[in-house]
Scaffold this motif. Sequence first.
Motif, mmCIF file in Angstrom:
data_model
loop_
_atom_site.group_PDB
_atom_site.id
_atom_site.type_symbol
_atom_site.label_atom_id
_atom_site.label_comp_id
_atom_site.label_asym_id
_atom_site.label_seq_id
_atom_site.Cartn_x
_atom_site.Cartn_y
_atom_site.Cartn_z
ATOM 1 N N VAL A 110 -1.731 -32.167 -19.747
ATOM 2 C CA VAL A 110 -0.899 -31.815 -20.903
ATOM 3 C C VAL A 110 0.118 -30.790 -20.439
ATOM 4 O O VAL A 110 -0.232 -29.827 -19.759
ATOM 5 C CB VAL A 110 -1.777 -31.225 -22.035
ATOM 6 C CG1 VAL A 110 -0.915 -30.631 -23.130
ATOM 7 C CG2 VAL A 110 -2.700 -32.293 -22.597
ATOM 8 N N GLN A 111 1.366 -31.002 -20.795
ATOM 9 C CA GLN A 111 2.428 -30.086 -20.403
ATOM 10 C C GLN A 111 3.312 -29.800 -21.607
ATOM 11 O O GLN A 111 3.819 -30.732 -22.229
ATOM 12 C CB GLN A 111 3.246 -30.729 -19.270
ATOM 13 C CG GLN A 111 4.209 -29.806 -18.591
ATOM 14 C CD GLN A 111 4.821 -30.437 -17.345
ATOM 15 O OE1 GLN A 111 4.755 -31.651 -17.130
ATOM 16 N NE2 GLN A 111 5.430 -29.612 -16.522
ATOM 17 N N GLU A 112 3.465 -28.523 -21.950
ATOM 18 C CA GLU A 112 4.433 -28.123 -22.974
ATOM 19 C C GLU A 112 5.719 -27.790 -22.239
ATOM 20 O O GLU A 112 5.783 -26.789 -21.522
ATOM 21 C CB GLU A 112 3.953 -26.886 -23.731
ATOM 22 C CG GLU A 112 2.925 -27.165 -24.782
ATOM 23 C CD GLU A 112 2.593 -25.934 -25.616
ATOM 24 O OE1 GLU A 112 3.199 -24.853 -25.403
ATOM 25 O OE2 GLU A 112 1.718 -26.043 -26.474
ATOM 26 N N ALA A 113 6.720 -28.635 -22.381
ATOM 27 C CA ALA A 113 7.970 -28.446 -21.647
ATOM 28 C C ALA A 113 9.037 -29.337 -22.256
ATOM 29 O O ALA A 113 8.740 -30.211 -23.067
ATOM 30 C CB ALA A 113 7.773 -28.800 -20.174
ATOM 31 N N CYS A 114 10.264 -29.123 -21.841
ATOM 32 C CA CYS A 114 11.367 -29.984 -22.247
ATOM 33 C C CYS A 114 11.664 -30.949 -21.108
ATOM 34 O O CYS A 114 11.971 -30.516 -19.998
ATOM 35 C CB CYS A 114 12.600 -29.122 -22.572
ATOM 36 S SG CYS A 114 14.060 -30.124 -22.916
ATOM 37 N N THR A 115 11.548 -32.226 -21.380
ATOM 38 C CA THR A 115 11.798 -33.244 -20.355
ATOM 39 C C THR A 115 13.184 -33.073 -19.744
ATOM 40 O O THR A 115 13.354 -33.186 -18.529
ATOM 41 C CB THR A 115 11.632 -34.653 -20.967
ATOM 42 O OG1 THR A 115 10.283 -34.783 -21.446
ATOM 43 C CG2 THR A 115 11.925 -35.747 -19.965
ATOM 44 N N LEU A 116 14.183 -32.789 -20.575
ATOM 45 C CA LEU A 116 15.558 -32.624 -20.066
ATOM 46 C C LEU A 116 15.641 -31.472 -19.076
ATOM 47 O O LEU A 116 16.259 -31.598 -18.008
ATOM 48 C CB LEU A 116 16.529 -32.384 -21.232
ATOM 49 C CG LEU A 116 16.622 -33.491 -22.274
ATOM 50 C CD1 LEU A 116 17.435 -33.031 -23.474
ATOM 51 C CD2 LEU A 116 17.212 -34.744 -21.674
ATOM 52 N N VAL A 117 15.017 -30.350 -19.412
ATOM 53 C CA VAL A 117 15.041 -29.182 -18.515
ATOM 54 C C VAL A 117 14.276 -29.487 -17.234
ATOM 55 O O VAL A 117 14.726 -29.155 -16.135
ATOM 56 C CB VAL A 117 14.470 -27.928 -19.227
ATOM 57 C CG1 VAL A 117 14.302 -26.774 -18.248
ATOM 58 C CG2 VAL A 117 15.371 -27.523 -20.381
#
Length: 130
Positions: A110-117
Amino acid sequence: MEEKKETVAVVGASPLKDRYSNKAQTMLEEYGHSPVPVAPKHETIEGKTVYHSLSDIPQAIDTVTMYLGPARQDKVIDQILDLKPQRVIFNPGTENPQAYEKLKSAGIKVQEACTLVLLKTNQYMKPFNP
């Protein structure tokens, strides 16, 4: 060494160019990955066949990138557990801590992140500590 390219389910895909899910689908393609749009109300987005649910996707999925708010994720989380991708990226606004333990106990990162970034900063394919 060449980075492995991924097949990525874009959950909450949209044909609207100003939506982050649309930008992510386009950018994943630009970076050589294979985005698979998932949305219940569309047939094609950016020239790609849209699947109405994760259960409909015929190929293996490496990563699911989430663009649905937590209130609409219950059915999708169950489908992710069946699909068994390597990871799920929860983009800003889609965070769902109640789902994280279910996914992690099934061996899904699980990763909380912005795919674009992640893509723009060359961190998309880097290992991370959950």
